[in-house]
Structures are given as C-alpha cells and as structure tokens.
Design an enzyme around this catalytic site. Structure first.
Site, PDB file in Angstrom:
ATOM      1  N   GLY A  62      -5.070  -1.713  11.524  1.00  0.00           N
ATOM      2  CA  GLY A  62      -5.019  -3.070  11.036  1.00  0.00           C
ATOM      3  C   GLY A  62      -3.600  -3.499  10.732  1.00  0.00           C
ATOM      4  O   GLY A  62      -2.663  -2.696  10.766  1.00  0.00           O
ATOM      5  N   SER A 117      -3.727  -5.591   5.407  1.00  0.00           N
ATOM      6  CA  SER A 117      -5.159  -5.653   5.713  1.00  0.00           C
ATOM      7  C   SER A 117      -6.015  -4.871   4.714  1.00  0.00           C
ATOM      8  O   SER A 117      -7.205  -5.119   4.585  1.00  0.00           O
ATOM      9  CB  SER A 117      -5.428  -5.146   7.135  1.00  0.00           C
ATOM     10  OG  SER A 117      -5.050  -3.790   7.254  1.00  0.00           O
ATOM     11  N   GLY A 118      -5.400  -3.922   4.021  1.00  0.00           N
ATOM     12  CA  GLY A 118      -6.139  -3.130   3.044  1.00  0.00           C
ATOM     13  C   GLY A 118      -6.290  -1.672   3.434  1.00  0.00           C
ATOM     14  O   GLY A 118      -7.059  -0.929   2.808  1.00  0.00           O
ATOM     15  N   LYS A 119      -5.565  -1.233   4.438  1.00  0.00           N
ATOM     16  CA  LYS A 119      -5.688   0.138   4.943  1.00  0.00           C
ATOM     17  C   LYS A 119      -5.458   1.192   3.858  1.00  0.00           C
ATOM     18  O   LYS A 119      -6.292   2.077   3.663  1.00  0.00           O
ATOM     19  CB  LYS A 119      -4.696   0.376   6.098  1.00  0.00           C
ATOM     20  CG  LYS A 119      -4.903  -0.508   7.304  1.00  0.00           C
ATOM     21  CD  LYS A 119      -3.850  -0.283   8.378  1.00  0.00           C
ATOM     22  CE  LYS A 119      -2.428  -0.525   7.921  1.00  0.00           C
ATOM     23  NZ  LYS A 119      -2.095  -1.882   7.516  1.00  0.00           N
ATOM     24  N   SER A 120      -4.347   1.107   3.174  1.00  0.00           N
ATOM     25  CA  SER A 120      -4.018   2.114   2.150  1.00  0.00           C
ATOM     26  C   SER A 120      -4.966   2.030   0.965  1.00  0.00           C
ATOM     27  O   SER A 120      -5.384   3.070   0.423  1.00  0.00           O
ATOM     28  CB  SER A 120      -2.574   1.948   1.677  1.00  0.00           C
ATOM     29  OG  SER A 120      -1.690   2.234   2.730  1.00  0.00           O
ATOM     30  N   SER A 129      -0.792   0.469  13.768  1.00  0.00           N
ATOM     31  CA  SER A 129      -0.623   1.142  15.052  1.00  0.00           C
ATOM     32  C   SER A 129      -0.946   0.117  16.134  1.00  0.00           C
ATOM     33  O   SER A 129      -2.066   0.045  16.628  1.00  0.00           O
ATOM     34  CB  SER A 129      -1.553   2.352  15.125  1.00  0.00           C
ATOM     35  OG  SER A 129      -1.365   3.044  16.324  1.00  0.00           O
TER      36      SER A 129
END
Length: 170
Positions: A1, A5-8, A75
C-alpha cells in the site's frame, strides 16, 4: 500500500496478536529500515528496487532464525514483489495489499510527505509523481477506508493462522 495507508499500524496490531500466542516476531517498516540499513538509498526507481531487495534478504534471514517477519513497505513495482517472493520462498510469503486511496493517505499524511511531494520538495513520491502497480492477486486485501485496524488485523490472522499451526512454537 501507499505511504499513510496503515501498513505499519496494522502490522503492529498483528504482531501483538502473535505475541499473545507465544510467537516470536519482528516488524520491518520504512522507519526502522530507511534510517539504518538503507539510509544510503533515494526514492529513485533503481533505489526503490534495491531497498525492497535488501528488505527481502533481511526478512529471509529473520525467517531462517525462526521469526515471523512482518514487512510493512511501499512496494510499488510488481517485479519487486515477485523478487521478494523468490527470495523468502513462496511458502514464507504472504502478499497483503493495504488498499487505501491517495486522497485518504493524503488526508492522514502524518509525516507531511504528500504535502512536500505536492510542493515539489519530494521527487518520486509513489502515488503522486511515481507509479504504483496495484497487486492483481494479493493473498489478503484490506480496504482501510471501510474497516477498522482491528478488523484488518483479524483478516490477516484468519489467513495466517492455518499456516502457523504447522509450526512448532509455544
């Protein structure tokens, strides 16, 4: 994302859930990698590819050491995601697409990156001045504008728990 986006955030909640099960983990994200092992890299396309390659190699070492490794990164290129899969081996790789619109990521923009990119201060910002090739068949897709962080973490846990049950932890 994308960035923001909120990944971590999601990865950290998944990590907490895994820890409660006695599973050893490590979260890799842009903050702990870009400031250390990859501080020599820019956001140019070739450096992005090298950034992701190094992360995959590091993640693979962690997996070999017995850690569930959660990698929360932008990525943007399909070829790089395929390379990650080949490095960590298909059996150890789960592609999770944290699908959040650019508008929402800009609204969140905790680090001010989108503002700087729009002002021309950041070059090659994914989603603004650099491309993002959407994953076509991720193992898990999370639409953060529609579900909570807790619900997102549950989706991931539901997907990975059968894979974890074959491992001998706890």
């Amino acid at each position: 994302g994308l960035s923001g986006s909120g990944k971590s955030t999601i990865a950290n909640v998944v990590e907490q859930k895994l820890h409660k099960k006695g599973i050893k983990t490590f979260v890799l994200d842009g903050d702990n990698i870009r400031k250390r092992i990859n501080k020599d890299l820019t956001f140019a396309p070739e450096d992005r590819t090298e950034n992701i390659r190094r992360i995959a190699e590091l993640a693979n070492l962690m997996v070999e050491a017995g850690l569930v490794t959660l990698a929360a990164f932008v990525s943007p290129y399909k070829k790089d995601r395929e390379n990650i899969r080949s490095i960590v081996k298909d059996v150890n790789f789960i592609e999770i697409f944290v699908n959040t619109s650019v508008d929402e990521c800009e609204r969140r923009d905790v680090k001010g990156l989108y503002k700087k990119a729009r002002a021309g201060e950041i070059k090659n910002m994914t989603g603004i001045s650099a491309p993002y090739e959407l994953p076509l068949n991720p193992d898990v897709e999370i639409k953060t504008e529609k579900i909570s962080v807790e619900a997102a973490a549950k989706l991931i846990m539901d997907y990975i728990e059968p894979k974890l049950s074959i491992l001998k932890w706890a």
